[in-house]
Design a protein around this motif. Structure first.
Motif, PDB file in Angstrom:
ATOM      1  N   GLY A 154       0.788  -1.227   0.000  1.00 38.12           N
ATOM      2  CA  GLY A 154       0.000   0.000   0.000  1.00 38.12           C
ATOM      3  C   GLY A 154       0.815   1.268   0.000  1.00 38.12           C
ATOM      4  N   SER A 155       2.133   1.174  -0.161  1.00 36.95           N
ATOM      5  CA  SER A 155       2.975   2.371  -0.113  1.00 36.95           C
ATOM      6  C   SER A 155       3.024   3.122  -1.437  1.00 36.95           C
ATOM      7  N   GLY A 156       2.563   2.519  -2.523  1.00 37.88           N
ATOM      8  CA  GLY A 156       2.537   3.215  -3.811  1.00 37.88           C
ATOM      9  C   GLY A 156       3.546   2.718  -4.822  1.00 37.88           C
ATOM     10  N   LYS A 157       4.196   1.608  -4.551  1.00 42.88           N
ATOM     11  CA  LYS A 157       5.261   1.093  -5.425  1.00 42.88           C
ATOM     12  C   LYS A 157       4.790   0.849  -6.855  1.00 42.88           C
ATOM     13  N   SER A 158       3.692   0.130  -6.999  1.00 45.28           N
ATOM     14  CA  SER A 158       3.200  -0.193  -8.344  1.00 45.28           C
ATOM     15  C   SER A 158       2.794   1.064  -9.100  1.00 45.28           C
ATOM     16  N   SER A 159       2.176   2.003  -8.413  1.00 46.34           N
ATOM     17  CA  SER A 159       1.800   3.263  -9.065  1.00 46.34           C
ATOM     18  C   SER A 159       3.028   3.996  -9.581  1.00 46.34           C
ATOM     19  N   VAL A 160       4.089   3.984  -8.794  1.00 47.61           N
ATOM     20  CA  VAL A 160       5.327   4.643  -9.214  1.00 47.61           C
ATOM     21  C   VAL A 160       5.906   3.958 -10.451  1.00 47.61           C
ATOM     22  N   VAL A 161       5.968   2.627 -10.429  1.00 40.74           N
ATOM     23  CA  VAL A 161       6.533   1.908 -11.581  1.00 40.74           C
ATOM     24  C   VAL A 161       5.694   2.148 -12.829  1.00 40.74           C
ATOM     25  N   GLU A 162       4.384   2.078 -12.711  1.00 40.97           N
ATOM     26  CA  GLU A 162       3.526   2.312 -13.867  1.00 40.97           C
ATOM     27  C   GLU A 162       3.711   3.720 -14.413  1.00 40.97           C
ATOM     28  N   ALA A 163       3.867   4.701 -13.540  1.00 39.61           N
ATOM     29  CA  ALA A 163       4.081   6.080 -13.988  1.00 39.61           C
ATOM     30  C   ALA A 163       5.458   6.251 -14.634  1.00 39.61           C
ATOM     31  N   ILE A 164       6.463   5.577 -14.105  1.00 40.15           N
ATOM     32  CA  ILE A 164       7.796   5.619 -14.726  1.00 40.15           C
ATOM     33  C   ILE A 164       7.706   5.068 -16.143  1.00 40.15           C
ATOM     34  N   ARG A 165       7.058   3.935 -16.308  1.00 40.81           N
ATOM     35  CA  ARG A 165       6.915   3.325 -17.638  1.00 40.81           C
ATOM     36  C   ARG A 165       6.114   4.235 -18.565  1.00 40.81           C
ATOM     37  N   GLU A 166       5.075   4.849 -18.049  1.00 42.23           N
ATOM     38  CA  GLU A 166       4.266   5.756 -18.870  1.00 42.23           C
ATOM     39  C   GLU A 166       5.094   6.947 -19.339  1.00 42.23           C
ATOM     40  N   ARG A 167       5.876   7.499 -18.453  1.00 43.18           N
ATOM     41  CA  ARG A 167       6.684   8.662 -18.804  1.00 43.18           C
ATOM     42  C   ARG A 167       7.865   8.312 -19.700  1.00 43.18           C
ATOM     43  N   TYR A 168       8.520   7.213 -19.398  1.00 45.75           N
ATOM     44  CA  TYR A 168       9.732   6.850 -20.150  1.00 45.75           C
ATOM     45  C   TYR A 168       9.397   6.241 -21.505  1.00 45.75           C
ATOM     46  N   GLY A 169       8.394   5.402 -21.550  1.00 46.74           N
ATOM     47  CA  GLY A 169       8.060   4.694 -22.785  1.00 46.74           C
ATOM     48  C   GLY A 169       8.616   3.279 -22.760  1.00 46.74           C
ATOM     49  N   HIS A 170       8.791   2.696 -23.934  1.00 43.99           N
ATOM     50  CA  HIS A 170       9.282   1.321 -24.053  1.00 43.99           C
ATOM     51  C   HIS A 170      10.722   1.213 -23.548  1.00 43.99           C
TER      52      HIS A 170
END
Length: 182
Positions: free
Chosen positions: A13-29
């Motif tokens: 519940g600390s937000g880890k998955s949200s952070v990873v998904e946002a990193i991927r969204e911002r960075y791209g493939h």
């Protein structure tokens, strides 16, 4: 650009998955997402075991992704007592950037209630798993607390890892904090 290793740890519940998904969204493939829960629960159907098969596979997956030219993000609770040795080896072999999301228990419960998997486990389960400041001795982790929004956390990680290229400048959404999915 040389492949980068990012390790993102913290309580449920600390937000880890949200952070990873946002990193991927911002960075791209080009970012391999290695999720502890998926490897442990889905691949092996393991409980949290001291010498679980998932531990070394997570390290091998990260090494493989890096060798193939991907940036690798390893994400999970990854308790120090069980995963510390593997994480130290990853750091020794690949360097990398290690982050710990230090979020108070009450906030993790609040965030968990907003997730799709909120019915999968209860606050009592989270209390059993919760380990405050379960920091690694080596490598040192950058601690990010609850005052950092999702946007600020993602931007910090992208800046510190050198992954803040043109694709990383896209916005991920609101700046209300690490709410939503873990």
């Amino acid at each position: 650009m040389t492949s980068r290793l990012i390790v993102l740890r913290g309580n449920s519940g600390s937000g880890k998955s949200s952070v990873v998904e946002a990193i991927r969204e911002r960075y791209g493939h080009g970012i391999a997402y290695i999720e502890q829960d998926y490897v442990r629960r889905t691949v092996f159907q393991e409980l949290a075991e001291p010498d679980g098969a998932n531990i070394e596979l997570i390290g091998q997956m990260a090494s493989y992704a890096l060798a193939r030219g991907f940036h690798a993000v390893v994400e999970g609770i990854l308790p120090t007592v069980r995963y510390g040795g593997m994480l130290a080896r990853l750091h020794r072999d690949h360097g990398g950037h290690f982050y710990y999301l230090d979020i108070p228990f009450e906030e993790t419960v609040r965030r968990h209630a907003t997730r799709d998997k909120a019915s999968a486990f209860a606050a009592d389960d989270m209390a059993d798993w919760y380990r405050p400041k379960d920091l690694l001795d080596e490598p040192r982790e950058t601690v990010i607390d609850e005052t950092s929004s999702l946007d600020a956390t993602v931007q910090q990680i992208l800046n510190e890892t050198g992954l803040c290229g043109p694709a990383a400048q896209l916005q991920v959404g609101d700046d209300d904090g690490l709410t939503g999915r873990e």
